[in-house]
Write a protein that holds these residues in place. Structure first.
Motif, PDB file in Angstrom:
ATOM      1  N   THR A  84       0.831  -1.209   0.000  1.00 57.32           N
ATOM      2  CA  THR A  84       0.000   0.000   0.000  1.00 57.32           C
ATOM      3  C   THR A  84       0.862   1.253   0.000  1.00 57.32           C
ATOM      4  OG1 THR A  84      -1.779  -1.121   1.189  1.00 57.32           O
ATOM      5  CG2 THR A  84      -1.794   1.266   1.220  1.00 57.32           C
ATOM      6  N   ASN A  85       1.823   1.297   0.884  1.00 57.76           N
ATOM      7  CA  ASN A  85       2.674   2.488   0.966  1.00 57.76           C
ATOM      8  C   ASN A  85       3.606   2.592  -0.227  1.00 57.76           C
ATOM      9  OD1 ASN A  85       3.249   4.846   2.480  1.00 57.76           O
ATOM     10  ND2 ASN A  85       5.179   3.955   3.176  1.00 57.76           N
ATOM     11  N   THR A  86       3.971   1.458  -0.813  1.00 52.55           N
ATOM     12  CA  THR A  86       4.806   1.497  -2.018  1.00 52.55           C
ATOM     13  C   THR A  86       4.033   2.106  -3.173  1.00 52.55           C
ATOM     14  OG1 THR A  86       5.966  -0.509  -1.282  1.00 52.55           O
ATOM     15  CG2 THR A  86       6.231   0.128  -3.574  1.00 52.55           C
ATOM     16  N   PHE A  87       2.762   1.721  -3.322  1.00 52.61           N
ATOM     17  CA  PHE A  87       1.903   2.355  -4.317  1.00 52.61           C
ATOM     18  C   PHE A  87       1.864   3.866  -4.083  1.00 52.61           C
ATOM     19  CE2 PHE A  87      -0.248  -1.783  -5.211  1.00 52.61           C
ATOM     20  CZ  PHE A  87      -0.282  -1.700  -6.600  1.00 52.61           C
ATOM     21  N   ALA A 119     -12.227  -7.101   1.062  1.00 53.62           N
ATOM     22  CA  ALA A 119     -11.808  -8.446   0.674  1.00 53.62           C
ATOM     23  C   ALA A 119     -11.680  -9.342   1.901  1.00 53.62           C
ATOM     24  CB  ALA A 119     -10.484  -8.388  -0.078  1.00 53.62           C
ATOM     25  N   ALA A 120     -11.140  -8.791   2.986  1.00 55.33           N
ATOM     26  CA  ALA A 120     -10.973  -9.577   4.221  1.00 55.33           C
ATOM     27  C   ALA A 120     -12.323  -9.956   4.826  1.00 55.33           C
ATOM     28  CB  ALA A 120     -10.149  -8.781   5.228  1.00 55.33           C
ATOM     29  N   VAL A 121     -13.257  -9.028   4.825  1.00 52.60           N
ATOM     30  CA  VAL A 121     -14.592  -9.302   5.377  1.00 52.60           C
ATOM     31  C   VAL A 121     -15.329 -10.319   4.504  1.00 52.60           C
ATOM     32  CG1 VAL A 121     -16.856  -8.292   5.846  1.00 52.60           C
ATOM     33  CG2 VAL A 121     -14.788  -7.090   6.554  1.00 52.60           C
ATOM     34  N   LEU A 129     -10.213  -1.353  -5.751  1.00 51.43           N
ATOM     35  CA  LEU A 129      -9.029  -0.516  -5.978  1.00 51.43           C
ATOM     36  C   LEU A 129      -9.172   0.312  -7.247  1.00 51.43           C
ATOM     37  CD1 LEU A 129      -6.148   0.314  -5.197  1.00 51.43           C
ATOM     38  CD2 LEU A 129      -5.319  -1.665  -6.486  1.00 51.43           C
ATOM     39  N   ILE A 130      -9.636  -0.337  -8.319  1.00 52.92           N
ATOM     40  CA  ILE A 130      -9.789   0.375  -9.590  1.00 52.92           C
ATOM     41  C   ILE A 130     -10.901   1.414  -9.501  1.00 52.92           C
ATOM     42  CG2 ILE A 130     -10.469   0.107 -12.006  1.00 52.92           C
ATOM     43  CD1 ILE A 130      -9.067  -2.606 -11.971  1.00 52.92           C
ATOM     44  N   ALA A 131     -11.998   1.033  -8.835  1.00 48.51           N
ATOM     45  CA  ALA A 131     -13.165   1.917  -8.773  1.00 48.51           C
ATOM     46  C   ALA A 131     -12.950   3.115  -7.859  1.00 48.51           C
ATOM     47  CB  ALA A 131     -14.391   1.127  -8.325  1.00 48.51           C
ATOM     48  N   PHE A 132     -12.321   2.879  -6.697  1.00 53.45           N
ATOM     49  CA  PHE A 132     -12.219   3.939  -5.697  1.00 53.45           C
ATOM     50  C   PHE A 132     -10.791   4.405  -5.415  1.00 53.45           C
ATOM     51  CE2 PHE A 132     -16.062   1.459  -4.742  1.00 53.45           C
ATOM     52  CZ  PHE A 132     -17.021   2.461  -4.818  1.00 53.45           C
ATOM     53  N   LYS A 133      -9.798   3.616  -5.860  1.00 53.44           N
ATOM     54  CA  LYS A 133      -8.370   3.951  -5.695  1.00 53.44           C
ATOM     55  C   LYS A 133      -7.926   3.969  -4.226  1.00 53.44           C
ATOM     56  CE  LYS A 133      -7.954   6.574 -10.007  1.00 53.44           C
ATOM     57  NZ  LYS A 133      -9.338   6.330 -10.484  1.00 53.44           N
ATOM     58  N   TYR A 134      -8.634   3.225  -3.388  1.00 51.57           N
ATOM     59  CA  TYR A 134      -8.247   3.095  -1.979  1.00 51.57           C
ATOM     60  C   TYR A 134      -7.793   1.657  -1.729  1.00 51.57           C
ATOM     61  CZ  TYR A 134     -10.678   7.520  -0.915  1.00 51.57           C
ATOM     62  OH  TYR A 134     -11.091   8.827  -0.868  1.00 51.57           O
ATOM     63  N   VAL A 135      -6.506   1.457  -1.485  1.00 51.02           N
ATOM     64  CA  VAL A 135      -6.009   0.121  -1.170  1.00 51.02           C
ATOM     65  C   VAL A 135      -6.586  -0.362   0.158  1.00 51.02           C
ATOM     66  CG1 VAL A 135      -3.948  -1.246  -0.667  1.00 51.02           C
ATOM     67  CG2 VAL A 135      -3.885   0.463  -2.464  1.00 51.02           C
ATOM     68  N   SER A 136      -6.679   0.545   1.117  1.00 53.13           N
ATOM     69  CA  SER A 136      -7.184   0.171   2.446  1.00 53.13           C
ATOM     70  C   SER A 136      -8.620  -0.329   2.371  1.00 53.13           C
ATOM     71  CB  SER A 136      -7.094   1.374   3.394  1.00 53.13           C
ATOM     72  OG  SER A 136      -7.810   2.487   2.875  1.00 53.13           O
ATOM     73  N   GLU A 142      -8.279  10.092   3.247  1.00 56.67           N
ATOM     74  CA  GLU A 142      -7.442   8.931   2.950  1.00 56.67           C
ATOM     75  C   GLU A 142      -6.769   9.127   1.592  1.00 56.67           C
ATOM     76  OE1 GLU A 142      -6.084   6.661   4.363  1.00 56.67           O
ATOM     77  OE2 GLU A 142      -6.339   4.642   3.586  1.00 56.67           O
ATOM     78  N   SER A 143      -5.497   8.775   1.488  1.00 58.02           N
ATOM     79  CA  SER A 143      -4.762   8.933   0.236  1.00 58.02           C
ATOM     80  C   SER A 143      -5.240   7.935  -0.805  1.00 58.02           C
ATOM     81  CB  SER A 143      -3.261   8.735   0.478  1.00 58.02           C
ATOM     82  OG  SER A 143      -2.757   9.712   1.362  1.00 58.02           O
ATOM     83  N   LYS A 144      -5.408   8.429  -2.014  1.00 54.66           N
ATOM     84  CA  LYS A 144      -5.767   7.562  -3.127  1.00 54.66           C
ATOM     85  C   LYS A 144      -4.511   7.136  -3.871  1.00 54.66           C
ATOM     86  CE  LYS A 144     -10.453   9.201  -4.074  1.00 54.66           C
ATOM     87  NZ  LYS A 144     -11.399   9.686  -5.123  1.00 54.66           N
ATOM     88  N   ILE A 145      -4.612   5.990  -4.531  1.00 55.00           N
ATOM     89  CA  ILE A 145      -3.497   5.471  -5.288  1.00 55.00           C
ATOM     90  C   ILE A 145      -3.529   6.055  -6.704  1.00 55.00           C
ATOM     91  CG2 ILE A 145      -2.470   3.396  -6.294  1.00 55.00           C
ATOM     92  CD1 ILE A 145      -2.124   3.764  -3.265  1.00 55.00           C
ATOM     93  N   SER A 146      -2.376   6.491  -7.167  1.00 53.79           N
ATOM     94  CA  SER A 146      -2.277   7.026  -8.532  1.00 53.79           C
ATOM     95  C   SER A 146      -1.913   5.898  -9.472  1.00 53.79           C
ATOM     96  CB  SER A 146      -1.215   8.114  -8.578  1.00 53.79           C
ATOM     97  OG  SER A 146      -0.956   8.479  -9.922  1.00 53.79           O
TER      98      SER A 146
END
Length: 213
Positions: free
Chosen positions: A45-48, A156-158, A143-150, A203-207
């Motif tokens: 996540t942080n690497t992204f 996915a876990a739930v 991830l693709i739809a909202f760009k939030y890894v968290s 929350e930071s989004k992934i670019s």
């Protein structure tokens, strides 16, 4: 003899999980320790967030592979007749858990690692492949739809224990259901700060366009 083999596999699982992929990729190719930027975690996540999509994807795939490999060591325990066949799932869970612990507390880089979600995904792939693939698909879509890894990680876990409730996926080993619930709770707990940031819209989004500053 069986005890030595089992102990050796336990140690190997931890050491495999402890491989600090994010730290090594950041330092080798970018001269950056990702733990000094972003959230401070040494995970995908942080690497992204810090380095961008390509290194983030590499770290995620390697971390998933770490979890899968460590968990699959249970097959060697079976080959060496160190464990009975009806305990393979139990030892997969133990070995995978050790890999996740290794990722979170890596001996190679001062015991400061990531949250272990990708390694956990690899573990789940080795334990319950079909359900894990569905969870992985859920993660990718979110991830693709909202760009939030968290957010993708938590959903996915739930989904994992919920899918195990379905007749076609319901496990014969009750421990797997307990494991699924604990996974969901653990991921939510480790992302409690992310939940707060999501609720406040910060929350930071992934670019997906390249490296982020």
């Amino acid at each position: 003899m069986e005890g030595i083999i089992i102990g050796g596999m336990f140690l190997a699982a931890y050491l495999i999980g402890a491989l600090p992929t994010a730290v090594w990729v950041g330092q080798a190719y970018y001269g950056i320790d990702v733990r000094e930027h972003g959230s401070g975690n040494a995970g995908a996540t942080n690497t992204f967030r810090v380095l961008g999509k390509k290194p983030g994807a590499v770290v995620m795939l390697v971390d998933i592979f770490k979890g899968w490999t460590a968990t699959s060591l249970a097959g060697f325990l079976l080959i060496f007749e160190a464990i009975p066949a009806d305990q393979v799932v139990i030892y997969k869970i133990i070995l995978g858990t050790l890999a996740v612990i290794g990722h979170v507390f890596p001996v190679y880089v001062g015991f400061k690692g990531g949250k272990g979600v990708a390694t956990l995904m690899g573990m789940v792939l080795a334990v319950q492949t079909e359900v894990a693939l569905i969870c992985l698909a859920i993660f990718i879509v979110v991830l693709i739809a909202f760009k939030y890894v968290s957010l993708g990680s938590m959903l996915a876990a739930v989904a994992f224990p919920l899918l195990l409730l379905l007749p076609q996926f319901h496990p014969e080993e009750p421990l797997l259901m307990v494991f699924g619930v604990l996974i969901a709770l653990l991921v939510i707990f480790t992302h409690r700060k992310n939940i707060g940031r999501l609720m406040h819209g910060v929350e930071s989004k992934i670019s997906f366009s390249g490296r982020k500053s």
